[in-house]
Design a protein around this motif. Structure first.
Motif: not given
Length: 214
Positions: A166, A169-170, A172-174, A177
């Motif tokens: 998890e 994945a965080w 990779d997503e953020n 940003r």
């Protein structure tokens, strides 16, 4: 040299007041202005299992004459485990330690799992010119298998592996940003020597590391 203790009056603070133009640390009690070296920190981060410790061992002989290479887990002690406060005591202890190390004139490379939201808001962040972040990443199936194959004493059971996936994945997503953003380096199929060389280039700006002794 502990930059949180005034060299003149001995007053101690948890919130350093820094004039970056000096750079100097300013004592709120007596007004003393203590010059110091305000250097950058290089964080080689990422989820457990992406190769940070292995890369650090390869980086050490390349960087030893110019940087101080540190492994974050060495301070993971009972007195610093404060999950209710997002491990703030642990993070602050590292920044204070690195600030003292920097007074020797060599910037630090910290290898461990950390992200900008865990360092940037801390008052000790003012002691550094910048903190740069490079996250090693990996395909989730490969990452899970690496964690399962770790020695039993490291206690990577399935719930803990799921938690780390998890977190991966965080990242990779953020990554783009965050402030500052996280640079990413995929270790899924790359030979570890190539990964270490890429990290060396990210830290130093040099095209390639020096040749290893035969």
């Amino acid at each position: 040299m502990n930059l949180l203790i005034c060299a003149r009056c001995g007053a101690r603070t948890d919130v350093p007041v820094v004039d970056p133009d000096g750079p100097v640390v300013c004592c709120a009690d007596c007004g003393h202005r203590q010059p110091f070296l305000r250097l950058p920190v290089y964080c080689v981060t990422g989820p457990s299992g992406t190769g940070k410790s292995t890369v650090a061992r390869l980086l050490a002989p390349w960087l030893a004459d110019r940087y101080v290479l540190l492994e974050q887990d060495v301070l993971w002690l009972a007195g610093l485990r404060d999950p209710a406060d997002d491990h703030r005591l642990f993070r602050s202890a590292w920044l204070r330690m690195i600030a003292m190390i920097h007074q020797s004139g060599r910037p630090a490379v910290l290898c461990g799992t950390v992200a900008p939201p865990e360092f940037e808001p801390l008052p000790e962040r003012a002691l550094f010119s910048e903190i740069r972040y490079l996250s090693l990443v990996c395909d989730p199936d490969v990452l899970a298998e690496r964690l399962r194959n770790r020695p039993a004493w490291r206690q990577w059971d399935e719930p803990r592996i799921a938690e780390m996936l998890e977190y991966a994945a965080w990242i990779d997503e953020n990554a783009e940003r965050l402030s500052p953003p996280l640079s990413l380096l995929d270790t899924t199929t790359a030979p570890v020597e190539s990964t270490a060389a890429a990290v060396y280039t990210w830290i130093t700006g040099e095209d390639r590391p020096p040749a290893r002794p035969v």
